[in-house]
Design an enzyme around this catalytic site. Structure first.
Site, PDB file in Angstrom:
ATOM      1  N   GLU A 284      19.593  34.942 -10.507  1.00  0.00           N
ATOM      2  CA  GLU A 284      18.367  35.199  -9.740  1.00  0.00           C
ATOM      3  C   GLU A 284      17.556  36.325 -10.359  1.00  0.00           C
ATOM      4  O   GLU A 284      16.330  36.242 -10.478  1.00  0.00           O
ATOM      5  CB  GLU A 284      18.706  35.590  -8.293  1.00  0.00           C
TER       6      GLU A 284
ATOM      7  N   CYS B 257      24.016  36.898  -3.938  1.00  0.00           N
ATOM      8  CA  CYS B 257      24.966  37.918  -3.496  1.00  0.00           C
ATOM      9  C   CYS B 257      24.268  38.991  -2.666  1.00  0.00           C
ATOM     10  O   CYS B 257      23.106  39.321  -2.892  1.00  0.00           O
ATOM     11  CB  CYS B 257      25.702  38.536  -4.680  1.00  0.00           C
TER      12      CYS B 257
ATOM     13  N   ALA C   1      56.014   6.892 -28.945  1.00  0.00           N
ATOM     14  CA  ALA C   1      57.106   7.838 -29.172  1.00  0.00           C
ATOM     15  C   ALA C   1      57.362   8.009 -30.662  1.00  0.00           C
ATOM     16  O   ALA C   1      57.466   7.035 -31.412  1.00  0.00           O
ATOM     17  CB  ALA C   1      58.370   7.346 -28.463  1.00  0.00           C
TER      18      ALA C   1
ATOM     19  N   ARG D  11      35.724  20.891 -23.258  1.00  0.00           N
ATOM     20  CA  ARG D  11      36.379  22.166 -23.621  1.00  0.00           C
ATOM     21  C   ARG D  11      35.405  23.322 -23.489  1.00  0.00           C
ATOM     22  O   ARG D  11      35.725  24.379 -22.961  1.00  0.00           O
ATOM     23  CB  ARG D  11      36.903  22.103 -25.065  1.00  0.00           C
TER      24      ARG D  11
ATOM     25  N   LEU E 120      42.711  23.000 -30.257  1.00  0.00           N
ATOM     26  CA  LEU E 120      42.200  23.143 -28.890  1.00  0.00           C
ATOM     27  C   LEU E 120      40.892  23.908 -28.766  1.00  0.00           C
ATOM     28  O   LEU E 120      40.462  24.230 -27.669  1.00  0.00           O
ATOM     29  CB  LEU E 120      43.262  23.774 -27.954  1.00  0.00           C
TER      30      LEU E 120
ATOM     31  N   SER F  96      58.450  28.262 -22.378  1.00  0.00           N
ATOM     32  CA  SER F  96      59.446  29.139 -21.748  1.00  0.00           C
ATOM     33  C   SER F  96      60.313  29.854 -22.781  1.00  0.00           C
ATOM     34  O   SER F  96      60.653  31.014 -22.617  1.00  0.00           O
ATOM     35  CB  SER F  96      60.302  28.358 -20.752  1.00  0.00           C
TER      36      SER F  96
ATOM     37  N   GLY G   5      50.881  17.238 -22.602  1.00  0.00           N
ATOM     38  CA  GLY G   5      51.366  15.886 -22.651  1.00  0.00           C
ATOM     39  C   GLY G   5      51.934  15.377 -21.338  1.00  0.00           C
ATOM     40  O   GLY G   5      51.718  15.903 -20.250  1.00  0.00           O
TER      41      GLY G   5
ATOM     42  N   GLY H  18      53.137  15.022 -15.659  1.00  0.00           N
ATOM     43  CA  GLY H  18      54.039  14.584 -14.589  1.00  0.00           C
ATOM     44  C   GLY H  18      54.371  15.718 -13.639  1.00  0.00           C
ATOM     45  O   GLY H  18      54.347  15.555 -12.413  1.00  0.00           O
TER      46      GLY H  18
HETATM   47  C1  AOF Z   1      24.779  35.695  -7.653  1.00  0.00           C
HETATM   48  N1  AOF Z   1      24.265  35.213  -8.819  1.00  0.00           N
HETATM   49  O1  AOF Z   1      24.470  34.546 -10.929  1.00  0.00           O
HETATM   50  C2  AOF Z   1      26.423  35.124  -9.767  1.00  0.00           C
HETATM   51  C3  AOF Z   1      26.969  35.559  -8.526  1.00  0.00           C
HETATM   52  O2  AOF Z   1      30.673  41.975  -9.920  1.00  0.00           O
HETATM   53  P1  AOF Z   1      29.339  41.388  -9.688  1.00  0.00           P
HETATM   54  O3  AOF Z   1      28.321  42.336  -9.139  1.00  0.00           O
HETATM   55  O4  AOF Z   1      28.820  40.627 -10.883  1.00  0.00           O
HETATM   56  O5  AOF Z   1      29.518  40.304  -8.518  1.00  0.00           O
HETATM   57  C4  AOF Z   1      30.389  39.228  -8.704  1.00  0.00           C
HETATM   58  C5  AOF Z   1      30.262  38.256  -7.544  1.00  0.00           C
HETATM   59  O6  AOF Z   1      28.909  37.807  -7.448  1.00  0.00           O
HETATM   60  C6  AOF Z   1      31.084  36.986  -7.741  1.00  0.00           C
HETATM   61  O7  AOF Z   1      32.386  37.104  -7.203  1.00  0.00           O
HETATM   62  C7  AOF Z   1      30.287  35.964  -6.979  1.00  0.00           C
HETATM   63  O8  AOF Z   1      30.569  36.041  -5.600  1.00  0.00           O
HETATM   64  C8  AOF Z   1      28.861  36.411  -7.198  1.00  0.00           C
HETATM   65  N2  AOF Z   1      28.289  35.743  -8.384  1.00  0.00           N
HETATM   66  N3  AOF Z   1      26.111  35.808  -7.513  1.00  0.00           N
HETATM   67  O9  AOF Z   1      24.043  36.034  -6.732  1.00  0.00           O
HETATM   68  C9  AOF Z   1      25.008  34.937  -9.874  1.00  0.00           C
HETATM   69  N4  AOF Z   1      27.218  34.873 -10.854  1.00  0.00           N
HETATM   70 ZN    ZN Z   2      23.800  38.320  -7.440  1.00  0.00          ZN
END
Ligand code: AOF
Ligand code: ZN
Length: 361
Positions: free
Chosen positions: A47, A70, A159, A179, A199, A218, A293, A298
């Site tokens: 954002e 966030c 095999a 990948r 890989l 292991s 594999g 499995g």
């Molecule tokens: C967003 N936009 O592009 C992403 C979000 O440690 P920080 O501040 O980077 O926060 C990480 C958290 O932010 C992460 O666990 C997830 O909840 C959110 N990621 N949020 O608004 C983003 N990548």
């Molecule tokens: Zn954010």
């Protein structure tokens, strides 16, 4: 919204432990004035990238974003604050962020600031893109995608024959793209020893997008001369081992750049897959691809760890001495299981690809 999801997809495999988010910002007149994908390594967030690109044009605009913005002060300031400060009027976002610091607070903060929030659009697609993050946050482990190539008669190899080419080169490139979009890739030691796989993502120019390579070994038997060990300093290699091994092996492999993590053993020496998945989650892995594999597949099936099967079906037949996909079981344990649904079918060169997804995480 679909364009915002496409922007998010660009970040898959590159942002972990953070989710790959996409943001598309339109001005008042409906013109695109900013785009953003979560940056490599997870920051800055999508954002804020889109908003800073738009500058003053963001005022009165609409933000399409693939995951709830966030609301917390993390390593970067809250995106909700940036959205409010930019004067954006409407946010369209179909998926709530399960991270406890966000979980609805992002939408709430926006609404409290009189921003219109719309959520009911392309929810399934957006959830599919955020699924690795959702899995890690809610289950403590990555979303697991198993890739298989099967012959027309249902085998994944012969095999004693080493690697057999079951599918064509278009499928191979598709697998390399998978990948690139994964955070980590997992194989059992049987495959690592028999096939000496690399890989990494070998699409031109995309080497840096290679996932972390993880081997379940292991006894710590992966040879120093294997491709994996020889390239461990370029692209990380992690081995999950048992607790009983030759100390010299540990030192030799560590010195060559391999990270070794001992895991509890159960059922006569088998690594506890639950613990492996939790350890991967703790390391920040959100999307795990598995490339074989038969024994590992499995065991993953038995432990109900397979969230998604991506199967490439070739036209050639293996005939005698064929190896079944899941130890002694055929592909139909998933393709005909009521726990999975057919999510996608596609022609890939001369092969067919089908994706089966678990109905519930
Ligand atoms: C967003 N936009 O592009 C992403 C979000 O440690 P920080 O501040 O980077 O926060 C990480 C958290 O932010 C992460 O666990 C997830 O909840 C959110 N990621 N949020 O608004 C983003 N990548
Ligand atoms: Zn954010």
């Amino acid at each position: 919204m679909m364009a915002a999801l496409r922007l998010a997809m660009r970040g898959l495999g590159r942002c972990w432990p953070n989710p790959a988010v996409g943001a598309l910002l339109l001005d008042k007149a409906g013109h695109v004035v900013g785009t953003g994908t979560t940056a490599d390594g997870g920051r800055p967030h999508a954002e804020t990238i889109a908003i800073s690109e738009a500058g003053a044009a963001a005022k009165g605009g609409t933000l399409y974003v693939s995951l709830e913005p966030c609301a917390h002060q993390g390593q970067t300031p809250p995106c909700t604050d940036a959205i409010i400060a930019a004067g954006i009027r409407r946010v369209v976002c179909p998926v709530s962020d399960p991270d406890i610091r966000v979980a609805g607070n992002g939408f709430q903060k926006l609404q409290d600031a009189d921003i219109e929030v719309t959520t009911d659009i392309l929810m399934n697609d957006a959830t599919g893109i955020a699924i690795g993050h959702i899995s890690r946050v809610t289950r403590g482990r990555p979303y697991l995608q198993l890739k298989l190539a099967v012959s027309a008669d249902g085998f994944i190899g012969r095999a004693g024959a080493g690697q057999v080419a079951i599918t064509g080169d278009v499928s191979l490139r598709y697998v390399h793209r998978m990948r690139a979009m994964s955070d980590a890739i997992l194989v059992g030691s049987g495959t690592a020893l028999a096939d000496d796989p690399d890989l990494r993502c070998r699409l031109p120019g995309c080497g840096d997008l290679s996932p972390v390579r993880v081997v379940l070994d292991s006894g710590l038997n992966l040879p120093q001369k294997s491709k994996l060990v020889k390239t461990a300093n370029e692209t990380p290699v992690w081995i999950f081992s048992g607790r009983d091994f030759n100390e010299n092996r540990l030192n030799d492999l560590s010195n060559l750049g391999v990270k070794i993590e001992p895991i509890e053993q159960i059922n006569g020496g088998k690594l506890d897959l639950n613990k492996v998945m939790t350890a991967l989650g703790q390391e920040g892995v959100t999307r795990l691809m598995v490339e074989g594999g038969s024994a590992l597949s499995g065991a993953l099936l038995d432990g109900e760890f397979i969230d998604e099967l991506v199967v490439f079906e070739g036209k050639m037949e293996i005939g005698k001495c064929g190896i079944l996909p899941f130890k002694d079981r055929k592909i139909d344990v998933i393709t005909r299981s009521p726990l999975y649904y057919l999510a996608e079918t596609r022609v890939v060169g001369g092969d067919r690809m089908r994706i089966f997804r678990k109905r519930r995480l």
